[in-house]
Design an enzyme around this catalytic site. Structure first.
Site, PDB file in Angstrom:
ATOM      1  N   SER A 139      50.459 101.721 -14.594  1.00 46.37           N
ATOM      2  CA  SER A 139      49.725 100.456 -14.630  1.00 46.37           C
ATOM      3  C   SER A 139      48.851 100.432 -15.865  1.00 46.37           C
ATOM      4  O   SER A 139      48.387 101.489 -16.321  1.00 46.37           O
ATOM      5  CB  SER A 139      48.842 100.327 -13.384  1.00 46.37           C
ATOM      6  N   TYR A 151      41.974 103.139  -7.730  1.00 44.62           N
ATOM      7  CA  TYR A 151      43.300 102.707  -8.184  1.00 44.62           C
ATOM      8  C   TYR A 151      43.530 103.109  -9.632  1.00 44.62           C
ATOM      9  O   TYR A 151      44.592 103.646  -9.977  1.00 44.62           O
ATOM     10  CB  TYR A 151      43.418 101.194  -8.017  1.00 44.62           C
TER      11      TYR A 151
END
Length: 251
Positions: A139, A151
């Site tokens: 990501s 995250y």
């Protein structure tokens, strides 16, 4: 071996979001026997009814015993695993002051430990067969960001894990790559308004946010023969060079 000798792909998180799009594309357009699994039984049941051509399972990717049992059964039934797609993930919002230990652990259990457990279990079969392909999900957040500490940290770990796996298994002819999806319409961002999607979309090269199948096409490429000489790569889909999305201010 599977009865028709088609290549076999296992997709974690394969019953929702991008993982579901990957499973459908591999089965319908790329000739794979697909084993897709998730940990929400209702999602698995719905997809099983809609797509009986896909081998649907329920399993928790962060549970080593469930992963071991799943892969053992896949090998017994299909005889091989040519591709692995580690799409299972959760999004955890909050700063260090807001994310408690349980949320931190859950994020890493699914986003990082799950990739480790599943890849470790699949690797021996791939090595014995002379090679295979693994695709992870990184990501832009892996480089850091705001209000998503756990995250971001988990996706940074995936970037290091992908490179290390690629180097460790180069001589085994197991290719390990990752996609870096730009902003994509999935359940993770269902709270965004259409105006927000339009604003974010202007930061993508396409001028719009990704659909899950945009990413699925990139995954299929990294699994297939056309990428046979590629390993340790990070393929951006939508965003430029893995950069964090900066949402433009409204005019």
């Amino acid at each position: 071996m599977s009865a028709d000798s088609r290549p076999v792909a296992v997709v974690s998180g394969g019953t929702s979001g991008i993982g579901r799009a990957v499973a459908l594309r591999l089965a319908a357009s790329h000739g794979y026997t697909v084993v897709a699994f998730g940990n929400v039984a209702a999602e698995v049941d719905v997809m099983r009814q809609e797509h009986p051509d896909i081998d649907l399972r329920t399993a928790d990717v962060s549970d080593a015993a469930q992963v071991d049992a799943l892969i053992a059964d896949v090998l017994a039934r299909h005889g091989r695993i040519d591709g692995l797609v580690n799409a299972a993930a959760v999004m955890t919002r909050g700063t260090a002051l807001e994310v408690d230990e349980a949320a931190w652990d859950r994020t890493f259990d699914i986003n990082v430990k799950g990739v480790y457990l599943l890849t470790r279990r699949v690797l021996p079969a791939m090595i014995a067969a002379g090679g295979g392909a693994v695709v992870n999900f990184a990501s832009p957040s892996g480089n850091g960001g705001t209000d998503h500490l756990a995250y971001c940290a988990s996706k940074g770990a995936i970037m290091a894990l992908t490179t290390s796996l690629a180097l460790d298994h180069l001589a085994d002819h197991v290719r390990v790559n990752a996609v870096i999806p730009g902003s994509t319409r999935t359940g993770m961002n269902r709270d965004r308004s259409e105006e927000m999607h339009r604003r974010i979309g202007r930061t993508n090269v396409s001028g719009r946010v990704n659909d899950p199948d945009d990413v699925a096409r990139a995954v299929a490429f990294l699994l297939g023969r056309d990428s046979a000489t590629i390993s340790g790569a990070f393929l951006d889909v939508g965003a430029v060079s893995g950069q964090m999305v900066v949402i433009p201010k409204a005019p």
